[in-house]
Design a protein around this motif. Structure first.
Motif, PDB file in Angstrom:
ATOM      1  N   ARG A  63       0.819  -1.210   0.000  1.00 52.89           N
ATOM      2  CA  ARG A  63       0.000   0.000   0.000  1.00 52.89           C
ATOM      3  C   ARG A  63       0.859   1.270   0.000  1.00 52.89           C
ATOM      4  N   GLU A  64       2.127   1.136   0.322  1.00 49.43           N
ATOM      5  CA  GLU A  64       2.977   2.302   0.533  1.00 49.43           C
ATOM      6  C   GLU A  64       3.379   2.998  -0.758  1.00 49.43           C
ATOM      7  N   SER A  65       3.353   2.300  -1.875  1.00 53.13           N
ATOM      8  CA  SER A  65       3.783   2.921  -3.128  1.00 53.13           C
ATOM      9  C   SER A  65       3.020   2.326  -4.300  1.00 53.13           C
ATOM     10  N   GLU A  66       2.564   3.188  -5.196  1.00 55.36           N
ATOM     11  CA  GLU A  66       1.930   2.711  -6.421  1.00 55.36           C
ATOM     12  C   GLU A  66       2.953   2.154  -7.396  1.00 55.36           C
ATOM     13  N   VAL A  67       4.194   2.610  -7.255  1.00 57.01           N
ATOM     14  CA  VAL A  67       5.262   2.181  -8.160  1.00 57.01           C
ATOM     15  C   VAL A  67       5.926   0.928  -7.607  1.00 57.01           C
ATOM     16  N   ALA A  68       6.048  -0.073  -8.442  1.00 50.06           N
ATOM     17  CA  ALA A  68       6.648  -1.339  -8.015  1.00 50.06           C
ATOM     18  C   ALA A  68       8.132  -1.187  -7.760  1.00 50.06           C
ATOM     19  N   PRO A  69       8.665  -1.884  -6.769  1.00 54.16           N
ATOM     20  CA  PRO A  69      10.125  -1.945  -6.617  1.00 54.16           C
ATOM     21  C   PRO A  69      10.754  -2.525  -7.881  1.00 54.16           C
ATOM     22  N   SER A  70      12.005  -2.263  -8.081  1.00 51.94           N
ATOM     23  CA  SER A  70      12.687  -2.728  -9.299  1.00 51.94           C
ATOM     24  C   SER A  70      12.740  -4.248  -9.383  1.00 51.94           C
ATOM     25  N   SER A  71      12.562  -4.924  -8.257  1.00 53.10           N
ATOM     26  CA  SER A  71      12.650  -6.385  -8.224  1.00 53.10           C
ATOM     27  C   SER A  71      11.304  -7.079  -8.417  1.00 53.10           C
ATOM     28  N   VAL A  72      10.242  -6.309  -8.657  1.00 53.06           N
ATOM     29  CA  VAL A  72       8.892  -6.874  -8.772  1.00 53.06           C
ATOM     30  C   VAL A  72       8.278  -6.464 -10.103  1.00 53.06           C
ATOM     31  N   HIS A  73       7.628  -7.391 -10.763  1.00 55.89           N
ATOM     32  CA  HIS A  73       6.943  -7.082 -12.016  1.00 55.89           C
ATOM     33  C   HIS A  73       5.827  -6.071 -11.735  1.00 55.89           C
ATOM     34  N   ALA A  74       5.765  -5.034 -12.559  1.00 57.71           N
ATOM     35  CA  ALA A  74       4.840  -3.926 -12.314  1.00 57.71           C
ATOM     36  C   ALA A  74       3.382  -4.384 -12.253  1.00 57.71           C
ATOM     37  N   SER A  75       3.001  -5.310 -13.123  1.00 57.40           N
ATOM     38  CA  SER A  75       1.605  -5.753 -13.126  1.00 57.40           C
ATOM     39  C   SER A  75       1.284  -6.589 -11.883  1.00 57.40           C
ATOM     40  N   LEU A  76       2.277  -7.356 -11.388  1.00 55.84           N
ATOM     41  CA  LEU A  76       2.051  -8.132 -10.164  1.00 55.84           C
ATOM     42  C   LEU A  76       1.923  -7.212  -8.960  1.00 55.84           C
ATOM     43  N   TRP A  77       2.705  -6.145  -8.931  1.00 55.15           N
ATOM     44  CA  TRP A  77       2.606  -5.165  -7.847  1.00 55.15           C
ATOM     45  C   TRP A  77       1.226  -4.508  -7.852  1.00 55.15           C
ATOM     46  N   HIS A  78       0.774  -4.135  -9.038  1.00 55.35           N
ATOM     47  CA  HIS A  78      -0.555  -3.524  -9.177  1.00 55.35           C
ATOM     48  C   HIS A  78      -1.632  -4.495  -8.685  1.00 55.35           C
ATOM     49  N   GLN A  79      -1.514  -5.753  -9.069  1.00 57.55           N
ATOM     50  CA  GLN A  79      -2.493  -6.759  -8.648  1.00 57.55           C
ATOM     51  C   GLN A  79      -2.451  -6.963  -7.141  1.00 57.55           C
ATOM     52  N   ALA A  80      -1.249  -6.957  -6.566  1.00 56.58           N
ATOM     53  CA  ALA A  80      -1.120  -7.109  -5.115  1.00 56.58           C
ATOM     54  C   ALA A  80      -1.795  -5.955  -4.383  1.00 56.58           C
ATOM     55  N   ARG A  81      -1.693  -4.755  -4.920  1.00 54.99           N
ATOM     56  CA  ARG A  81      -2.348  -3.596  -4.297  1.00 54.99           C
ATOM     57  C   ARG A  81      -3.871  -3.743  -4.350  1.00 54.99           C
ATOM     58  N   LEU A  82      -4.377  -4.289  -5.435  1.00 55.34           N
ATOM     59  CA  LEU A  82      -5.825  -4.525  -5.540  1.00 55.34           C
ATOM     60  C   LEU A  82      -6.253  -5.605  -4.550  1.00 55.34           C
ATOM     61  N   ASN A  83      -5.428  -6.652  -4.417  1.00 55.58           N
ATOM     62  CA  ASN A  83      -5.742  -7.731  -3.481  1.00 55.58           C
ATOM     63  C   ASN A  83      -5.681  -7.275  -2.032  1.00 55.58           C
ATOM     64  N   ALA A  84      -4.972  -6.190  -1.755  1.00 51.74           N
ATOM     65  CA  ALA A  84      -4.842  -5.684  -0.384  1.00 51.74           C
ATOM     66  C   ALA A  84      -6.071  -4.898   0.062  1.00 51.74           C
ATOM     67  N   VAL A  85      -6.984  -4.643  -0.866  1.00 52.59           N
ATOM     68  CA  VAL A  85      -8.246  -3.995  -0.491  1.00 52.59           C
ATOM     69  C   VAL A  85      -9.080  -5.023   0.270  1.00 52.59           C
ATOM     70  N   HIS A  86      -9.554  -4.665   1.450  1.00 49.37           N
ATOM     71  CA  HIS A  86     -10.267  -5.643   2.271  1.00 49.37           C
ATOM     72  C   HIS A  86     -11.528  -5.033   2.859  1.00 49.37           C
ATOM     73  N   GLY A  87     -12.459  -5.908   3.220  1.00 44.01           N
ATOM     74  CA  GLY A  87     -13.670  -5.453   3.874  1.00 44.01           C
ATOM     75  C   GLY A  87     -14.883  -6.275   3.484  1.00 44.01           C
ATOM     76  N   LEU A  88     -16.049  -5.742   3.845  1.00 42.34           N
ATOM     77  CA  LEU A  88     -17.337  -6.345   3.502  1.00 42.34           C
ATOM     78  C   LEU A  88     -17.921  -5.537   2.349  1.00 42.34           C
ATOM     79  N   PHE A  89     -18.251  -6.206   1.262  1.00 39.82           N
ATOM     80  CA  PHE A  89     -18.709  -5.553   0.041  1.00 39.82           C
ATOM     81  C   PHE A  89     -20.108  -6.021  -0.325  1.00 39.82           C
TER      82      PHE A  89
END
Length: 202
Positions: A63-89
């Motif tokens: 959650r700390e950065s929208e930009v992926a670290p250099s060691s992580v694929h950008a699309s996987l980082w983006h997907q991980a940020r989406l997966n970190a959304v939590h709650g009751l929907f």
């Protein structure tokens, strides 16, 4: 002795840098991931018997950065940020889903007599916490049925967190599962379990 993690090679970093330059996240993804959010677990920390079962804060690093670290694929980082959304929907009228409090999602369908729960997660503690959240936000209802969509343990392992075995034995709660569910659950989790455990650790 535990091996220390190794940094990616320059070859890997070059590939990741190229993929990052070609990846543009869709800003609508974030809107879709948050759509229908009505509440979150008060702390995001689910414990049982003094043991941490789930801790949503362990995903804070994505959650700390929208930009992926250099060691992580950008699309996987983006997907991980989406997966970190939590709650009751709210998914649809009469249907809600708790996300981010286990490795799978649990759904709550408001039936005429109470909750029909679909896929009660991996652990009892997480399933119970999600049911408590649904009851607190949507009005308390008895659980009248549980549906297992398939035989992966993250879709049935937490069932004792939402139903009492005596109520099932008495016919007060129905458990609905696919044909040959027990056979597939044994094959998946007992026979293939050791290989799956090694794969998960790796």
């Amino acid at each position: 002795m535990v091996a220390s993690p190794k940094p990616p090679t320059q070859h890997t970093l070059d590939i990741l840098a190229t993929s990052a330059s070609q990846f543009t996240p869709d800003p609508a993804d974030t809107e879709r991931a948050n759509r229908g959010l009505i509440a979150t677990h008060e702390t995001g920390l689910i414990e049982e018997g003094g043991r941490t079962v789930w801790d949503i804060s362990r995903h804070d690093f994505v959650r700390e950065s929208e930009v992926a670290p250099s060691s992580v694929h950008a699309s996987l980082w983006h997907q991980a940020r989406l997966n970190a959304v939590h709650g009751l929907f709210e998914v649809a009228p009469g249907l809600w889903q708790a996300r981010g409090y286990d490795i799978s999602n649990i759904s709550f369908l408001a039936g005429d007599r109470g909750w029909v729960i679909i896929d009660p997660l991996t652990s009892e503690a997480c399933a119970r916490a999600c049911l408590d959240l649904a009851n607190a936000e949507l009005g308390e209802r008895p659980v009248t049925a549980v549906i297992y969509t398939h035989s992966h343990i993250d879709h049935f392992g937490g069932v004792r967190g939402v139903v009492d075995e005596a109520a099932v034995d008495a016919g007060e709660v129905q458990i609905i599962a696919p044909d040959q569910f027990m056979r597939e659950a044994v094959f998946e989790n007992v026979i293939a379990g050791p290989a799956m455990g090694r794969r998960a650790a790796y």
